[in-house]
Design a protein around this motif. Structure first.
Motif, PDB file in Angstrom:
ATOM      1  N   VAL A 171      -8.821   1.137 -19.613  1.00 55.82           N
ATOM      2  CA  VAL A 171      -8.912   2.595 -19.544  1.00 55.82           C
ATOM      3  C   VAL A 171     -10.327   3.091 -19.273  1.00 55.82           C
ATOM      4  O   VAL A 171     -10.509   4.225 -18.808  1.00 55.82           O
ATOM      5  N   ILE A 172     -11.326   2.260 -19.562  1.00 54.57           N
ATOM      6  CA  ILE A 172     -12.703   2.618 -19.201  1.00 54.57           C
ATOM      7  C   ILE A 172     -13.019   2.144 -17.789  1.00 54.57           C
ATOM      8  O   ILE A 172     -13.663   2.845 -17.004  1.00 54.57           O
ATOM      9  N   GLU A 173     -12.555   0.945 -17.453  1.00 55.40           N
ATOM     10  CA  GLU A 173     -12.834   0.378 -16.126  1.00 55.40           C
ATOM     11  C   GLU A 173     -12.206   1.219 -15.008  1.00 55.40           C
ATOM     12  O   GLU A 173     -12.824   1.435 -13.967  1.00 55.40           O
ATOM     13  N   SER A 174     -10.979   1.704 -15.221  1.00 59.22           N
ATOM     14  CA  SER A 174     -10.234   2.345 -14.126  1.00 59.22           C
ATOM     15  C   SER A 174      -9.412   3.518 -14.635  1.00 59.22           C
ATOM     16  O   SER A 174      -8.188   3.444 -14.694  1.00 59.22           O
ATOM     17  N   PRO A 175     -10.051   4.620 -15.030  1.00 56.97           N
ATOM     18  CA  PRO A 175      -9.300   5.740 -15.613  1.00 56.97           C
ATOM     19  C   PRO A 175      -8.281   6.359 -14.651  1.00 56.97           C
ATOM     20  O   PRO A 175      -8.583   6.645 -13.505  1.00 56.97           O
ATOM     21  N   VAL A 176      -7.054   6.485 -15.139  1.00 56.45           N
ATOM     22  CA  VAL A 176      -5.931   7.127 -14.446  1.00 56.45           C
ATOM     23  C   VAL A 176      -5.628   6.444 -13.111  1.00 56.45           C
ATOM     24  O   VAL A 176      -5.112   7.052 -12.191  1.00 56.45           O
ATOM     25  N   TYR A 177      -5.948   5.193 -13.029  1.00 56.44           N
ATOM     26  CA  TYR A 177      -5.711   4.424 -11.804  1.00 56.44           C
ATOM     27  C   TYR A 177      -4.417   3.628 -11.850  1.00 56.44           C
ATOM     28  O   TYR A 177      -3.762   3.412 -10.837  1.00 56.44           O
ATOM     29  N   TYR A 178      -4.011   3.191 -13.040  1.00 53.93           N
ATOM     30  CA  TYR A 178      -3.038   2.117 -13.141  1.00 53.93           C
ATOM     31  C   TYR A 178      -1.672   2.417 -12.564  1.00 53.93           C
ATOM     32  O   TYR A 178      -0.961   1.512 -12.150  1.00 53.93           O
ATOM     33  N   ILE A 179      -1.282   3.675 -12.514  1.00 52.12           N
ATOM     34  CA  ILE A 179       0.044   3.956 -11.967  1.00 52.12           C
ATOM     35  C   ILE A 179       0.123   3.548 -10.505  1.00 52.12           C
ATOM     36  O   ILE A 179       1.183   3.154 -10.014  1.00 52.12           O
ATOM     37  N   SER A 180      -1.006   3.603  -9.799  1.00 48.01           N
ATOM     38  CA  SER A 180      -1.008   3.166  -8.400  1.00 48.01           C
ATOM     39  C   SER A 180      -0.651   1.684  -8.300  1.00 48.01           C
ATOM     40  O   SER A 180       0.024   1.251  -7.368  1.00 48.01           O
ATOM     41  N   TYR A 181      -1.132   0.907  -9.276  1.00 40.36           N
ATOM     42  CA  TYR A 181      -0.819  -0.518  -9.277  1.00 40.36           C
ATOM     43  C   TYR A 181       0.663  -0.743  -9.510  1.00 40.36           C
ATOM     44  O   TYR A 181       1.295  -1.590  -8.872  1.00 40.36           O
ATOM     45  N   GLY A 182       1.259   0.029 -10.439  1.00 39.99           N
ATOM     46  CA  GLY A 182       2.679  -0.120 -10.716  1.00 39.99           C
ATOM     47  C   GLY A 182       3.559   0.364  -9.585  1.00 39.99           C
ATOM     48  O   GLY A 182       4.543  -0.295  -9.215  1.00 39.99           O
ATOM     49  N   VAL A 183       3.228   1.525  -9.021  1.00 39.76           N
ATOM     50  CA  VAL A 183       4.017   2.077  -7.924  1.00 39.76           C
ATOM     51  C   VAL A 183       4.011   1.123  -6.737  1.00 39.76           C
ATOM     52  O   VAL A 183       5.053   0.855  -6.118  1.00 39.76           O
ATOM     53  N   SER A 184       2.847   0.584  -6.414  1.00 34.46           N
ATOM     54  CA  SER A 184       2.764  -0.342  -5.279  1.00 34.46           C
ATOM     55  C   SER A 184       3.461  -1.662  -5.585  1.00 34.46           C
ATOM     56  O   SER A 184       3.995  -2.312  -4.679  1.00 34.46           O
ATOM     57  N   ALA A 185       3.486  -2.062  -6.868  1.00 33.63           N
ATOM     58  CA  ALA A 185       4.196  -3.292  -7.237  1.00 33.63           C
ATOM     59  C   ALA A 185       5.685  -3.143  -6.969  1.00 33.63           C
ATOM     60  O   ALA A 185       6.362  -4.091  -6.530  1.00 33.63           O
ATOM     61  N   ILE A 186       6.226  -1.968  -7.225  1.00 30.44           N
ATOM     62  CA  ILE A 186       7.645  -1.716  -6.943  1.00 30.44           C
ATOM     63  C   ILE A 186       7.903  -1.814  -5.443  1.00 30.44           C
ATOM     64  O   ILE A 186       8.870  -2.449  -5.000  1.00 30.44           O
ATOM     65  N   SER A 187       7.031  -1.205  -4.648  1.00 30.88           N
ATOM     66  CA  SER A 187       7.197  -1.267  -3.189  1.00 30.88           C
ATOM     67  C   SER A 187       6.986  -2.692  -2.670  1.00 30.88           C
ATOM     68  O   SER A 187       7.632  -3.100  -1.691  1.00 30.88           O
ATOM     69  N   SER A 188       6.110  -3.450  -3.314  1.00 26.32           N
ATOM     70  CA  SER A 188       5.889  -4.836  -2.898  1.00 26.32           C
ATOM     71  C   SER A 188       7.133  -5.690  -3.166  1.00 26.32           C
ATOM     72  O   SER A 188       7.481  -6.563  -2.363  1.00 26.32           O
ATOM     73  N   LEU A 189       7.800  -5.433  -4.285  1.00 29.42           N
ATOM     74  CA  LEU A 189       9.065  -6.124  -4.557  1.00 29.42           C
ATOM     75  C   LEU A 189      10.119  -5.746  -3.523  1.00 29.42           C
ATOM     76  O   LEU A 189      10.947  -6.581  -3.132  1.00 29.42           O
ATOM     77  N   THR A 190      10.092  -4.499  -3.076  1.00 29.70           N
ATOM     78  CA  THR A 190      11.008  -4.064  -2.018  1.00 29.70           C
ATOM     79  C   THR A 190      10.727  -4.825  -0.728  1.00 29.70           C
ATOM     80  O   THR A 190      11.649  -5.245  -0.019  1.00 29.70           O
ATOM     81  N   LEU A 191       9.439  -5.004  -0.426  1.00 31.34           N
ATOM     82  CA  LEU A 191       9.059  -5.793   0.754  1.00 31.34           C
ATOM     83  C   LEU A 191       9.549  -7.233   0.620  1.00 31.34           C
ATOM     84  O   LEU A 191      10.062  -7.817   1.584  1.00 31.34           O
ATOM     85  N   PHE A 192       9.404  -7.807  -0.573  1.00 27.58           N
ATOM     86  CA  PHE A 192       9.868  -9.171  -0.797  1.00 27.58           C
ATOM     87  C   PHE A 192      11.375  -9.267  -0.615  1.00 27.58           C
ATOM     88  O   PHE A 192      11.884 -10.244  -0.046  1.00 27.58           O
ATOM     89  N   SER A 193      12.098  -8.264  -1.100  1.00 29.79           N
ATOM     90  CA  SER A 193      13.555  -8.256  -0.919  1.00 29.79           C
ATOM     91  C   SER A 193      13.903  -8.321   0.567  1.00 29.79           C
ATOM     92  O   SER A 193      14.830  -9.032   0.969  1.00 29.79           O
ATOM     93  N   GLU A 194      13.125  -7.611   1.393  1.00 30.90           N
ATOM     94  CA  GLU A 194      13.326  -7.672   2.848  1.00 30.90           C
ATOM     95  C   GLU A 194      12.974  -9.055   3.378  1.00 30.90           C
ATOM     96  O   GLU A 194      13.650  -9.597   4.260  1.00 30.90           O
ATOM     97  N   ALA A 195      11.908  -9.650   2.851  1.00 29.26           N
ATOM     98  CA  ALA A 195      11.466 -10.967   3.333  1.00 29.26           C
ATOM     99  C   ALA A 195      12.491 -12.047   3.052  1.00 29.26           C
ATOM    100  O   ALA A 195      12.618 -13.006   3.826  1.00 29.26           O
TER     101      ALA A 195
END
Length: 552
Positions: free
Chosen positions: A478-502
């Motif tokens: 929370v000090i290193e990356s304030p209010v950043y982490y949701i971007s990591y989670g949202v993109s992880a969901i889309s990355s799993l979607t990409l894998f499903s296509e792969a």
């Protein structure tokens, strides 16, 4: 003319944001020996890396100030537009130099946390970058308030957010950002094993929260969570959509995470000892110690321009690998704008196959797009998506049984990433909005927030057993990356979607990945870029149903 105000503002924070993208992993990667030909040489009393030397001094600051005065004088005298443009370009180039030097100093700071000189360089360079940015804002304010003929040309492609940033920017804001840099340095000096760590960390965090709340109010927002979401990251999804995403995570992914880990453990135990070593190596060992050189093999399998670019992350000119015990345990990607090339840092325990592939995704996109001015949700898709393409490629490098176990582990790891990212985001929202808090400021308040949120995601016991040691983990992010982490989670969901296509059509998925990385992107439009490439968004319930089928 616009001096890339958005770009300059992003440079103040973006490298720090990306320092945590690979270090989001919850399981420590084991250390191992690294091939000598890719270890960055460290010369005593010399601060050089990536073929660049740290040279920043007061003359750079003085030259920047002088150029700003010269630019204003040219505008006041109604000089030719082309002459003023050239002076503005010179200012831009010098800012790139100062910014790149600050990033280089940050690398040295990461390479040895006990190097006092490196720490001083980082603090000095960060302060200079903030100072010259403030001076530039003052110049812009002067032009904005003027009747110079050049004014219309100067501001011709500025957005509403650009004007808001410029018109509200003050010396106080610059000072607050410096304080936050100093807080980071002080935080990095804390010993997590010391009994006082929690109390000291919470003290520093509340100082940063106070600073960030002040910044948000200066720019017209009620709280920093809203300000960061809209103005810093410019996310193109709403809070209402995030609430819906949280519900999908609770409904679909929390139970699936438990199932995935149990399935992995069962499959792993059924492998013979040699296959277990193989899987363990892929998960934990340094990339150079894994049988078959999978990283090099994957790069060689890609379209030539992509593979050649990604392979540079193994070259000394573009990467630092260090196993020094005093080095920062993480991995990140940056970009030197002065000479237009990316770079990577790989610290102790962050040199595994998938960590290198993760950063290679950032590296490839930064090289293709000419920098890191990329929507952060999309930037994380570049890195995480590359991991999933690597996983599907790995089918040909091991038995079906080994592949299935590795695949299940990666799915579990991604689900854990998503769950923790959503928890951290909800936690930070509560901190910055002060929602429903019966606690006083301090460590007890923060821990109370976290306990309350975990109850919505299977309970704290489930999180501790199946996901991560959340009681400790949040203190590192929370000090290193304030209010950043949701971007990591949202993109992880889309990355799993990409894998499903792969899994259905690898060539098609690779083409989608290439378009999202190297294609013509719509600025600050993560959802639109997904739709343009043919991927469903993370706010579509069908995405979660499809993810649920990946471990059936």
């Amino acid at each position: 003319m616009k001096l890339l105000i958005k770009h300059l503002c992003c440079l103040l924070a973006l490298l720090l944001m990306l320092t945590s993208t690979a270090s989001c992993r919850f399981l420590k990667w084991q250390r191992g020996e690294l091939d000598e030909d890719v270890i960055q040489e460290e010369t005593p009393n010399s601060y050089a890396a990536f073929g660049r030397e740290y040279t920043l001094d007061d003359s750079d600051r003085e030259a920047f100030s002088k150029m700003l005065k010269e630019a204003l004088a040219l505008m006041q005298s109604n000089a030719e537009e082309a002459v003023i443009d050239e002076k503005i370009y010179q200012i831009e180039d010098l800012f790139y130099h100062i910014s790149d030097q600050a990033d280089l100093a940050y690398v040295f700071f990461c390479m040895d946390g006990e190097d006092q000189t490196a720490s001083e360089y980082y603090t000095y360079a960060s302060e200079m970058k903030n100072d010259v940015y403030y001076e530039y804002m003052v110049m812009c304010q002067t032009v904005d308030a003027s009747s110079y003929p050049y004014r219309a040309h100067f501001f011709e492609d500025w957005t509403e957010n650009d004007f808001l940033e410029m018109r509200q920017y003050t010396e106080e804001i610059s000072a607050i950002r410096k304080e936050n840099d100093e807080i980071l340095v002080e935080y990095r000096a804390l010993d997590p094993e010391d009994d006082s760590f929690g109390a000291e960390m919470s003290r520093l965090y509340w100082e940063m929260v106070k600073n960030n709340q002040t910044l948000a109010k200066k720019f017209g927002y009620s709280d920093y969570a809203s300000y960061a979401h809209e103005a810093i990251y410019e996310r193109d999804y709403s809070h209402e959509e995030l609430v819906l995403l949280r519900e999908y995570v609770q409904t679909y992914l929390v139970p699936l995470c438990r199932e995935a880990l149990d399935s992995f453990l069962e499959g792993y135990q059924m492998l013979n000892p040699l296959d277990q070593l193989l899987i363990s190596g892929w998960m934990y060992n340094d990339y150079g110690d894994v049988t078959g050189n999978p990283v090099e093999a994957y790069f060689a399998s890609l379209p030539q321009s992509m593979g050649d670019c990604m392979s540079k992350v193994l070259q000394q000119e573009h990467a630092v690998f260090t196993n020094d015990v005093t080095a920062y345990e993480g991995a990140f990607t940056g970009y030197f704008y002065e000479d237009s090339y990316p770079f990577c840092y790989f610290g102790p325990g962050y040199q595994s196959v998938f960590t290198v592939i993760h950063e290679a995704g950032h590296f490839w996109a930064a090289d293709s797009q000419g920098g890191l001015d990329i929507d952060l949700d999309l930037a994380e898709l570049h890195s995480q998506g590359n991991e999933w393409m690597m996983l599907e490629f790995s089918k040909g490098m091991m038995s079906e049984a080994c592949y299935n176990v590795l695949r299940t582990y990666k799915i579990y790891e991604s689900l854990a990433t998503i769950i923790v990212s959503v928890i951290i985001d909800e936690f930070e929202e509560m901190v910055y909005t002060g929602a429903a808090s019966p606690f006083s400021d301090g460590l007890a308040c923060l821990e109370g927030y976290m306990d309350e949120i975990c109850t919505r995601y299977g309970g704290k016991q489930f999180i501790e057993e199946y996901v991560t040691d959340i009681s400790t983990y949040w203190k590192f992010v929370v000090i290193e990356s304030p209010v950043y982490y949701i971007s990591y989670g949202v993109s992880a969901i889309s990355s799993l979607t990409l894998f499903s296509e792969a899994t259905k059509d690898y060539a098609k998925a690779l083409s989608i990945y290439e378009e999202l990385s190297a294609g013509e992107l719509i600025p600050d439009a993560f959802l639109e870029n997904l739709k343009q490439a043919g991927l469903a968004t993370p706010f579509d319930e069908n995405v979660y149903i499809a993810i649920s089928q990946l471990i059936k």
